[in-house]
Design a protein around this motif. Structure first.
Motif, short mmCIF file in Angstrom:
data_model
loop_
_atom_site.label_atom_id
_atom_site.label_comp_id
_atom_site.label_asym_id
_atom_site.label_seq_id
_atom_site.Cartn_x
_atom_site.Cartn_y
_atom_site.Cartn_z
N ILE A 1 -62.23 -52.51 71.33
CA ILE A 1 -60.89 -53.61 70.53
C ILE A 1 -60.73 -54.60 71.14
CG2 ILE A 1 -60.94 -51.18 68.53
CD1 ILE A 1 -58.81 -50.26 71.19
N GLU A 2 -59.50 -55.40 70.77
CA GLU A 2 -58.72 -56.37 71.67
C GLU A 2 -57.04 -56.06 71.26
OE1 GLU A 2 -58.51 -61.20 71.83
OE2 GLU A 2 -59.89 -59.94 70.98
N GLU A 3 -56.10 -56.18 71.84
CA GLU A 3 -54.75 -55.62 71.19
C GLU A 3 -54.70 -57.08 70.74
OE1 GLU A 3 -50.82 -55.63 73.56
OE2 GLU A 3 -52.31 -54.20 74.51
N LEU A 4 -53.96 -57.49 69.59
CA LEU A 4 -53.18 -58.66 69.39
C LEU A 4 -51.92 -58.84 69.28
CD1 LEU A 4 -55.77 -58.74 66.06
CD2 LEU A 4 -56.32 -60.35 68.03
N SER A 5 -50.73 -57.60 68.64
CA SER A 5 -49.33 -57.32 68.90
C SER A 5 -49.06 -56.22 69.00
CB SER A 5 -49.20 -58.63 67.77
OG SER A 5 -49.35 -57.73 67.07
N ARG A 6 -48.08 -56.54 69.66
CA ARG A 6 -47.21 -55.37 69.70
C ARG A 6 -45.52 -55.59 69.24
NH1 ARG A 6 -46.21 -53.61 75.58
NH2 ARG A 6 -44.29 -52.46 74.56
N ARG A 7 -44.54 -54.44 68.01
CA ARG A 7 -43.96 -55.12 67.54
C ARG A 7 -42.47 -53.84 67.28
NH1 ARG A 7 -46.93 -57.89 62.58
NH2 ARG A 7 -48.47 -56.85 63.64
N THR A 8 -41.63 -53.92 67.42
CA THR A 8 -41.32 -53.35 68.45
C THR A 8 -39.97 -52.81 67.34
OG1 THR A 8 -40.63 -53.45 70.57
CG2 THR A 8 -38.98 -52.57 69.36
N MET A 9 -40.28 -52.27 66.04
CA MET A 9 -39.24 -51.21 65.35
C MET A 9 -37.55 -51.49 65.66
SD MET A 9 -41.77 -52.24 63.13
CE MET A 9 -41.17 -51.91 61.72
#
Length: 562
Positions: A183-191
């Motif tokens: 797995i490769e991290e694509l994005s992190r989105r803070t809600m």
């Protein structure tokens, strides 16, 4: 002890297993470990704990060095008084100066108390409210950051992307999966608020519910500027940010918790309507659409399809199950399913029967619904099963519900599985064609189950494999990750063969954690249960129970932390 696995998910022959703030992948064919990913805060927590332990050790050594030696380990020598009834004791210049200051400055009762960072005439530091040594108004030891825990784990239908949610920082993580466990991290989105449930929509959207009762839609993959991708929601007629307005008002909500949730919704609507400035710290810098809202904490969310139309089904802490239409008409409420008397914590729609919904939570029962009609079809007691292995049980808190398809000569059989917080078993029922649950079964475990996932066999006629993440008993020294090949015994599910995963190296790299911290991080379902207040009981003419705990009060207001 080590933190146990708390979330498991299968896609194909790959197992994704979350352990605290880390995700590990395993090959289901031989149980071998493939890869790992760690939340950035995992190392921060470990470094902070290490630094604090070193500082405490240095402080202990320094205190030991400052302690005067005594003969024959007798009582320590008495310290000389710096003034008082013993006039023969020597008085230092510092003591005289302090005495002058104390006589020239009027004092109050509050001034007589030791303050943070205060050094008294005997050369001792004062203590703060927490009882820790403080110096110059600051504690000597740094605060440990919040420990990251992955609360939700799922993947897109084709397995190309893995989604995870961490609650302490309100982040939705998206990973690219190569199909072989890497797995490769694509994005992190803070809600805007802490996510409480997540699902994948039919057109590739992430549908995310939060602790303050709102449901959002966002794309799986963030498209490049000016480039449209299949993962973008631009092809759908989405509601505008200015279109949202809470449907409830101060005249339609009555409880304190619901009023607080409504105030938060109003503030959030004003925030979205105030400005579209992407540089604002309070507005997310990614494609995000507010679809609908409750006035209570959302606890579960599923996507249903019936008669050619898609629906968003949401459940909350106030015993409601709401059926809303999908994008772009998510503001239209199609129906409600009423019948729960306690909070709802999980729901599923069996793939082989899209007409029904199975739900459970703080009630004694598991419910079966015709969700589009809002009609209760059947209910069965899970408390009676729990009492067979734990007779002292007075209430159950269903933490998760699952669907399992078992191949047989007469065709595929559908089973409903449920796990309850603090009960060392998996409960199962056979779903009949008339939508009733029968043949109740119990699979006992060497620990408390935290999460399950079902791996269908590559052979259509072979039994599926049930994978359980458990919190093992200290006495049994069992592994946290178990795989069971199932069989059927008199219509009930039973374990045929148990297999293990090669995770010794993974466990060795985990830092130690106390049992109390494990409980505070992973056992959160029972805290959703409401406790009736004294005033409400007195009004009903009954004796009130114990008052709410801190966790109950926090849950009642939706979410005390953003």
């Amino acid at each position: 002890m080590k933190i146990p696995y708390n979330k498991v998910h299968v896609r194909g022959q790959i197992l994704f297993a979350a352990r605290g703030g880390a995700i590990h992948t395993f090959n289901l064919t031989d149980g071998s470990h493939i890869s790992s990913w760690k939340h950035p805060d995992v190392d921060k927590v470990a470094d902070s704990i290490k630094a604090i332990n070193e500082a405490k050790a240095e402080a202990a050594l320094a205190a030991e060095a400052d302690t005067p030696a005594t003969e024959s380990e007798g009582p320590p020598a008495k310290r000389q008084k710096l003034g008082g009834e013993d006039e023969s004791a020597p008085v230092t210049a510092e003591a005289e100066a302090e005495a002058e200051a104390s006589t020239s400055t009027p004092t109050t009762a509050q001034d007589d108390k030791p303050r943070s960072g205060h050094v008294d005439g005997r050369g001792k530091k004062g203590k703060g409210k927490a009882g820790k040594d403080v110096e110059n108004g600051k504690t000597r030891f740094a605060r440990v950051p919040d420990r990251p825990v992955i609360t939700h784990l799922t993947s897109t239908p084709n397995g190309s992307h893995l989604l995870a949610v961490t609650g302490h920082d309100k982040v939705v993580w998206v990973f690219k999966h190569d199909g072989n466990g890497q797995i490769e991290e694509l994005s992190r989105r803070t809600m805007p608020k802490r996510p409480s449930a997540i699902a994948i929509g039919p057109f590739g959207q992430i549908i995310c519910a939060d602790k303050f009762g709102d449901v959002y839609a966002l794309p799986v993959v963030i498209p490049d500027e000016g480039v449209k991708t299949s993962a973008s929601m631009s092809a759908l007629p989405m509601p505008t940010k200015k279109a949202f307005k809470p449907t409830a008002n101060s005249l339609t909500v009555h409880s304190k918790g619901n009023r607080l949730a409504l105030l938060n919704q109003i503030k959030q609507a004003e925030l979205f309507n105030a400005s579209k400035d992407a540089n604002s710290a309070n507005i997310p810098e990614f494609e995000l659409h507010l679809l609908l809202g409750h006035v209570s904490m959302l606890t579960a969310l599923v996507i249903g399809e019936k008669e050619g139309r898609t629906y968003i089904i949401t459940a909350d802490r106030d015993e409601h199950i709401r059926v809303s239409r999908y994008i772009p008409h998510a503001h239209i409420i199609e129906n409600f399913c009423f019948g729960h008397k306690e909070f709802i914590n999980d729901m599923i729609i069996p793939p082989k029967n899209q007409d029904i919904l199975v739900s459970g939570g703080g009630d004694e029962y598991i419910f079966v619904w015709d969700w589009l009609a809002g009609k209760q079809l059947f209910k069965t007691s899970v408390l009676s099963l729990a009492r067979e292995i734990a007779p002292e049980t007075t209430a159950v808190a269903v933490s998760s519900i699952y669907n399992l398809i078992y191949p047989s000569e007469e065709g595929p059989l559908t089973y409903i599985l449920a796990i309850c917080e603090d009960i060392k078993a998996i409960f199962s029922w056979k779903l009949l064609e008339n939508n009733e649950l029968h043949c109740p079964g119990i699979i006992q475990l060497p620990g408390k189950p935290l999460s399950l996932t079902i791996s269908p066999s590559s052979d259509d006629n072979a039994a599926p494999t049930l994978i359980a993440a458990i919190d093992p008993d200290v006495e049994t020294k069992a592994q946290s990750l178990h795989a069971f090949r199932l069989t059927i015994n008199h219509g009930r599910l039973a374990v045929d063969v148990e297999t293990a995963f090669n995770d010794k190296a993974v466990e060795a790299n985990e830092s130690d954690i106390s049992a109390e911290e494990v409980r505070s991080l992973l056992y959160t379902v029972e805290s959703l249960r409401k406790v009736v207040t004294n005033a409400e009981f007195e009004e009903a003419g009954s004796e009130a129970p114990q008052a709410n705990t801190d966790s109950d009060m926090a849950a009642d207001t939706g979410d005390t932390e953003e």
